[in-house]
Design an enzyme around this catalytic site. Structure first.
Site, PDB file in Angstrom:
ATOM      1  N   ASP A 171      21.004  10.854   1.685  1.00  0.00           N
ATOM      2  CA  ASP A 171      20.704   9.575   2.325  1.00  0.00           C
ATOM      3  C   ASP A 171      20.721   8.570   1.435  1.00  0.00           C
ATOM      4  O   ASP A 171      20.684   7.393   1.816  1.00  0.00           O
ATOM      5  CB  ASP A 171      19.377   9.679   3.111  1.00  0.00           C
ATOM      6  CG  ASP A 171      18.334  10.080   2.156  1.00  0.00           C
ATOM      7  OD1 ASP A 171      18.344  11.131   1.794  1.00  0.00           O
ATOM      8  OD2 ASP A 171      17.446   9.191   1.948  1.00  0.00           O
ATOM      9  N   LYS A 199      14.287  -5.699   1.312  1.00  0.00           N
ATOM     10  CA  LYS A 199      13.586  -4.258   1.143  1.00  0.00           C
ATOM     11  C   LYS A 199      12.231  -4.669   1.068  1.00  0.00           C
ATOM     12  O   LYS A 199      11.848  -5.624   0.296  1.00  0.00           O
ATOM     13  CB  LYS A 199      13.856  -3.667  -0.115  1.00  0.00           C
ATOM     14  CG  LYS A 199      13.588  -2.366  -0.329  1.00  0.00           C
ATOM     15  CD  LYS A 199      14.201  -1.690  -1.400  1.00  0.00           C
ATOM     16  CE  LYS A 199      13.834  -0.134  -1.605  1.00  0.00           C
ATOM     17  NZ  LYS A 199      14.615   0.688  -2.700  1.00  0.00           N
ATOM     18  N   ARG A 222      18.581  -6.960  -1.344  1.00  0.00           N
ATOM     19  CA  ARG A 222      19.571  -6.294  -1.640  1.00  0.00           C
ATOM     20  C   ARG A 222      20.908  -6.665  -1.247  1.00  0.00           C
ATOM     21  O   ARG A 222      20.929  -7.035   0.037  1.00  0.00           O
ATOM     22  CB  ARG A 222      19.309  -4.907  -1.437  1.00  0.00           C
ATOM     23  CG  ARG A 222      20.256  -3.791  -2.046  1.00  0.00           C
ATOM     24  CD  ARG A 222      19.854  -2.498  -2.005  1.00  0.00           C
ATOM     25  NE  ARG A 222      19.648  -2.026  -0.897  1.00  0.00           N
ATOM     26  CZ  ARG A 222      18.878  -0.815  -0.681  1.00  0.00           C
ATOM     27  NH1 ARG A 222      18.225  -0.220  -1.554  1.00  0.00           N
ATOM     28  NH2 ARG A 222      18.634  -0.300   0.546  1.00  0.00           N
ATOM     29  N   GLY A 235      15.776   6.855   8.006  1.00  0.00           N
ATOM     30  CA  GLY A 235      16.255   5.770   8.597  1.00  0.00           C
ATOM     31  C   GLY A 235      15.655   4.742   7.480  1.00  0.00           C
ATOM     32  O   GLY A 235      14.863   4.919   6.683  1.00  0.00           O
ATOM     33  N   GLY A 255      12.928   2.815   6.670  1.00  0.00           N
ATOM     34  CA  GLY A 255      11.705   2.710   7.121  1.00  0.00           C
ATOM     35  C   GLY A 255      10.832   1.570   6.335  1.00  0.00           C
ATOM     36  O   GLY A 255       9.800   1.424   6.609  1.00  0.00           O
TER      37      GLY A 255
END
Length: 514
Positions: A267, A113, A176, A90, A92
């Protein structure tokens, strides 16, 4: 252009059920400051790039002030990492802040991020460091400049917060921007936890917001309520078909420019075919199809020449996760189309790089013989094609060929194999209708330069920019951003960025540490 406070947020993903993620407040960084802003990305958002210098902007994207209209969310997903399923994944170290809606109804995810711990951080600290953030900031600009679909980075922010990695490093945040942050792993999470209703809900969300052309007309939508299950499945099959096509096109782009992602876990795979998650990526220097850019990839699973097959493996994992919505036979049939799309797009890109318009069956032989030549001579991939872009059809004539070969002297240790290939290339060019005329050949060379970049983000250049930035000098970041944003232009004042890498520059090892 808008100010930051004028941006319009329409946060559709945060309206989904709580199983899709957890609301989290970003944790502040100390003494934050702007490192760099990308004006092209700001323009996409209709945001004045000068806003990045304001205290409101800096504080809003370093956890020091809540930005009005946002709904920070840590997204939950799972995925296959190096071929093994991991249920404990997920966001993190990042948060989906919200979705900006522009005046043209374009929708852009804004993701922060390095925003601190989330319920999915596991043993991590939730932070990003300046080093890895610079790599993603420049890497995404480089791929976008090359015309390959990617996430984007609006700005990079630094701080005095210290973060423990192999050594103590400065904490940073990266803003991002992407059309969507949906990954293959989002669907895998819902499948493996048997949340099939939510799986369908996510598929419907993806189609509505990103593949609306797959939807039927309004009257047919009303008829859906009485449609049979098999009829209803068709739209999900179309969705998977689109994802397969977009992924094949992405991989064709990577292979054509010599880009190695390094950590193609499911992922890290975008359902929109975006280059996603810039970790230990790299561009080919010398042409080496076995190139492994991630020093943690001991088996070479994600080597450059393995990327096409790994992408299909990942698509198969996604297809399996969608079997509650699509019959397995349909999934298999859709996956079988991958190689055809990949080969079609890759061949088209290679013909563009070689200045070939017509499609001929023997082109595959020309391509393969070229790659054998480049590998055997350890030739710089980017510099070879850029040099070839200045070789006219006349330059390949018997009388002019020796002089033309001299232009490659810095790239080849032995030019005899090159001479043989150039003669075959000259024969192939003779089949092109417009190369016999001078104007036509000039146009061909011009087009070749639009497909063969002068500049790529070589690892040693990124490292030099990082070293300077860690000493407080961000000049090289902005210089590289300029050339990487338009890598086909000459940028004569930055010629040094187009040079062959020094020996030490080819030996840099990049890890997943961020």
């Amino acid at each position: 252009m808008k100010t930051l406070s004028q941006l319009v947020f329409n946060n559709t993903y945060s309206e989904l059920p709580t199983t899709f993620g957890t609301a989290v407040i970003p944790q502040p960084l100390s003494d934050p400051f702007l490192v760099s802003v990308n004006p092209q990305v700001a323009e996409m958002l209709e945001l004045d790039p000068l806003e990045a210098k304001t205290r409101l902007f800096i504080n809003s994207f370093t956890g020091n002030k809540e930005l009005a209209g946002t709904a920070p969310l840590a997204m939950k997903y799972t995925g296959h990492q190096f071929g093994h399923y991991n249920p404990d994944l997920g966001d993190g170290r990042g948060l989906l802040l919200g979705e900006v809606l522009t005046s043209t109804n374009a929708k852009w995810d804004i993701h922060l991020k390095g925003s601190g711990k989330t319920p999915y951080s596991r043993q991590g600290d939730g932070r990003a460091v300046l080093r890895s953030s610079i790599r993603e900031y420049l890497g995404s600009a480089a791929l976008n400049g090359l015309g390959i679909k990617t996430t984007h980075a609006l700005a990079l922010l630094g701080s005095t917060t210290l973060v423990s990695r192999e050594k103590m490093e400065r904490g940073a945040t990266l803003i991002r921007v992407a059309e969507s942050h949906l990954r293959f792993g989002h669907f895998e999470y819902l499948f493996y936890t048997h949340q099939h209703s939510e799986l369908k809900l996510l598929a419907d969300y993806l189609i509505k917001h990103h593949f609306p052309d797959l939807l039927t007309t309004e009257s047919e939508q009303e008829d859906k309520q009485t449609a049979s299950p098999n009829q209803h499945h068709n739209i999900y099959a179309s969705m998977l078909t689109r994802i397969v096509e977009l992924t094949a096109q992405l991989i064709a782009g990577w292979q054509s420019v010599g880009f190695a992602h390094g950590v193609m876990n499911t992922d890290n795979m975008s359902v929109l075919g975006l280059t996603f998650d810039y970790g230990p990526f790299g561009f080919l220097d010398d042409y080496n199809p076995d190139y492994i850019c991630n020093h943690s990839d001991y088996s070479g699973r994600y080597a450059f020449n393995q990327q096409p097959s790994i992408a299909l493996w990942n698509l198969s994992a996604l297809g399996y996760a969608l079997t509650p919505l699509i019959d397995k036979e349909d999934v298999d049939a859709i996956l079988n189309r991958y190689h055809l799309t990949l080969q079609r797009d890759y061949s088209a890109r290679m013909r563009n790089k070689l200045g070939l318009i017509e499609k001929r069956e023997e082109d595959t032989v020309l391509f393969s013989s070229l790659f054998e030549l480049l590998q055997s001579q350890m030739v710089d991939y980017t510099l070879f094609f850029r040099t070839l872009s200045s070789i006219s059809a006349t330059d390949l004539s018997v009388t002019s060929l020796p002089n033309s070969i001299e232009r490659f002297d810095d790239l080849f240790t032995c030019t005899q194999p090159l001479e043989k290939w150039l003669k075959a290339y000259a024969v192939r060019l003779s089949f092109e209708n417009d190369t016999s005329e001078k104007n036509g050949d000039t146009l061909r060379l011009t087009q070749m330069k639009l497909h063969n970049p002068k500049y790529i983000l070589r690892n040693y250049l990124a490292q030099q920019a990082i070293d300077k930035a860690e000493d407080g000098d961000f000049t090289m970041i902005d210089e590289l951003l300029q050339v990487l944003s338009s890598p086909f232009d000459e940028h004569l004042e930055f010629n040094q960025f187009a040079d062959k890498p020094p020996y030490w520059g080819k030996k840099l090892e990049i890890s997943c540490s961020s």
